[in-house]
Design an enzyme around this catalytic site. Structure first.
Site, short mmCIF file in Angstrom:
data_model
loop_
_atom_site.label_atom_id
_atom_site.label_comp_id
_atom_site.label_asym_id
_atom_site.label_seq_id
_atom_site.Cartn_x
_atom_site.Cartn_y
_atom_site.Cartn_z
N TYR A 72 11.22 -7.87 -65.71
CA TYR A 72 12.12 -6.88 -65.11
C TYR A 72 11.52 -5.48 -65.21
CZ TYR A 72 16.55 -4.86 -63.58
OH TYR A 72 17.53 -4.19 -62.87
N PRO A 75 16.48 -9.00 -53.45
CA PRO A 75 16.62 -7.81 -54.30
C PRO A 75 17.07 -8.08 -55.73
CG PRO A 75 18.43 -7.96 -52.72
CD PRO A 75 17.49 -9.07 -52.39
N LYS A 98 12.43 -5.71 -57.41
CA LYS A 98 10.96 -5.61 -57.42
C LYS A 98 10.34 -4.98 -56.17
CE LYS A 98 9.88 -7.00 -61.32
NZ LYS A 98 10.36 -5.75 -61.88
N TYR A 155 24.69 -7.82 -64.16
CA TYR A 155 24.39 -8.93 -63.25
C TYR A 155 25.33 -10.07 -63.63
CZ TYR A 155 19.91 -6.76 -61.86
OH TYR A 155 18.95 -5.92 -61.35
N HIS A 203 17.25 3.55 -68.26
CA HIS A 203 18.01 2.39 -68.75
C HIS A 203 17.14 1.53 -69.68
CE1 HIS A 203 21.51 2.14 -65.67
NE2 HIS A 203 21.33 3.35 -66.12
C1 PHB Z 1 20.44 -1.07 -56.63
O1 PHB Z 1 20.84 -0.19 -57.40
O2 PHB Z 1 20.49 -0.91 -55.39
C2 PHB Z 1 19.90 -2.35 -57.15
C3 PHB Z 1 19.71 -2.49 -58.51
C4 PHB Z 1 19.21 -3.67 -59.02
C5 PHB Z 1 18.91 -4.72 -58.17
C6 PHB Z 1 19.08 -4.58 -56.80
C7 PHB Z 1 19.59 -3.39 -56.28
O3 PHB Z 1 18.45 -5.89 -58.69
#
Ligand code: PHB
Ligand code: APR
Length: 393
Positions: free
Chosen positions: A387, A295, A299, A201, A72
């Site tokens: 990130y 989460p 990280k 997000y 990505h």
């Molecule tokens: C996930 O795919 O489980 C995931 C992805 C990004 C995040 C948290 C969890 O910030």
């Protein structure tokens, strides 16, 4: 039994450390309390930073990741009914991220360890570490219904947030810094193609939402919910409707997620915690045993990997030069990265979630910050660099 490095815990930290030590010709034993299938099925996050991918590859654990992982180059932020993409390579020195679930990393590392590495015992529950400040620390554990001991040159606690290794650091030496958040995540796995080829997000007055994925056929989706939520209160239909409402776009009122059978549903608390120092005598802490992050910044696994990379190098340095210099600086070296990730995870969490006590003033500050990221390359670069992960020293 005795070994050079006794590793408590067979999650990503313990398994990757064992692999790196094996490749360096240093022996270790891994003691994991759960059984293999439990460890392989435990659902966790799924984003790997460039540096994590690089180390998995160079450790010989990157073959399936290279076949099945999804690269990505950005994420989408949704807020105020609008969508904005943050591009990673152009803002973060060419770095990108991989979508490859932690469950898969763990399966790959277990298979390698059992085929080529040192002992990895499942069902081996550690009770305590004795003599942390002596030359021969001893791990006491139960395996096959018997109490056993493992005498080590060094012990590494990779036993996660609820582990016992932390207790080897005396209370008067140890400080834990913590923060809890007034919300949790309801996470689902669904047999439905991801609606978008990157993660979304979303900030919304209804609460945060995240659209992630596991493969081109499987979506991983999260909703902010109140603490104490029972997943049974959320029917599949209610989850999908709420996700659609939080991802809504003014310019495309017909926009909807692709729905499919929900195969897993669980609630995750959000917490930040750091224990300092990450070393006492000959006992080292790595990964979730020393620190956890909410989460939102993806990280957790990457920090765990960074710790054990630093530690494996320090053990190699000791073996080739006889110097403990890198082991002595392990805690300070890791804590700099840990606190950066703590800040970033806190920033992402508090910028994107709706605090139940939040005022209209607070919401406008969040929207202003998101707008700043959308309009200033400097602000966007700050997000992209954090990130994708700061390069390892
Ligand atoms: C996930 O795919 O489980 C995931 C992805 C990004 C995040 C948290 C969890 O910030
Ligand atoms: N004895 C033996 N093993 C133990 C003990 C014990 N007393 N206590 C815990 N364990 C094991 C757990 O069963 C688990 O398999 O230690 C392992 C710790 O693994 P994780 O919790 O996955 O922690 P870590 O390897 O540091 O990985 C960090 O996991 O929580 C996620 O987001 C986090 O992705 C990050 C990653």
């Amino acid at each position: 039994m005795r070994t050079t490095v006794g590793i408590i815990g067979g999650g990503p930290s313990g398994l990757l450390l064992a692999r790196l030590l094996h490749n360096a010709g240093i022996d270790s034993v891994v003691l994991e309390s759960r059984d293999r299938s439990y460890v392989e099925q435990r659902q966790r996050a799924g984003i790997l930073e460039q540096a994590t991918v690089d180390v998995l590859r160079s450790a010989g654990a990157g073959a399936r990741l290279d076949r099945e992982g999804l690269v990505h180059d950005g994420i989408e932020l949704r807020y105020d009914g609008r969508a904005h993409r943050v591009d990673f390579p152009s803002l973060a020195d060419g770095r990108r991220v991989w979508v490859y679930a932690q469950t898969e990393v763990v399966k790959d590392l277990i298979a390698l360890q059992l085929a080529e590495g040192g002992p990895l015992f499942f069902g081996a529950e550690v009770q305590a570490v004795d003599g942390a400040d002596t030359e021969r620390p001893v791990i006491r554990y139960t395996h096959d219904g018997r109490e056993q001991t493992l005498t080590c040159d060094y012990v590494v606690g990779c036993d996660g947030f609820h582990g016992v290794a932390r207790n080897a650091v005396p209370e008067h030496v140890r400080t834990t810094y913590e923060r809890t958040y007034p919300y949790s995540w309801l996470g689902i796995l669904a047999e439905a193609p991801p609606v978008h080829d990157e993660l979304i997000y979303a900030h919304s007055e209804r609460g945060f939402a995240l659209a992630s994925m596991r493969s081109p056929q499987v979506s991983r989706l999260y909703l902010q919910v109140p603490n104490g939520t029972d997943p049974a209160d959320w029917s599949d239909e209610r989850i999908w409707d709420e996700l659609d409402a939080r991802f809504a776009l003014d310019a495309d009122p017909e926009w909807r997620l692709k729905r499919g059978p929900v195969t897993a549903k669980s609630v995750l608390p959000m917490r930040s915690s750091v224990t300092e120092p990450m070393r006492y005598g000959r006992v080292f802490l790595a990964g979730d045993a020393a620190h956890i992050v909410p989460p939102t910044g993806a990280k957790g696994l990457n920090l765990a990997a960074a710790d054990v990379i630093v530690l494996a190098r320090a053990f190699e340095h000791l073996r080739s030069t006889g110097s403990t210099e890198q082991l002595d600086t392990y805690s300070d070296t890791c804590l700099r990265r840990v606190w950066r990730a703590e800040h970033f995870s806190y920033f992402m969490t508090t910028t994107l979630h709706t605090d139940p006590e939040q005022s209209g003033f607070d919401t406008r500050l969040q929207l202003s910050q998101l707008d700043r990221i959308a309009t200033s390359p400097h602000a966007a670069a700050e997000l992209a660099e954090n990130y994708t992960g700061l390069p390892l020293a």
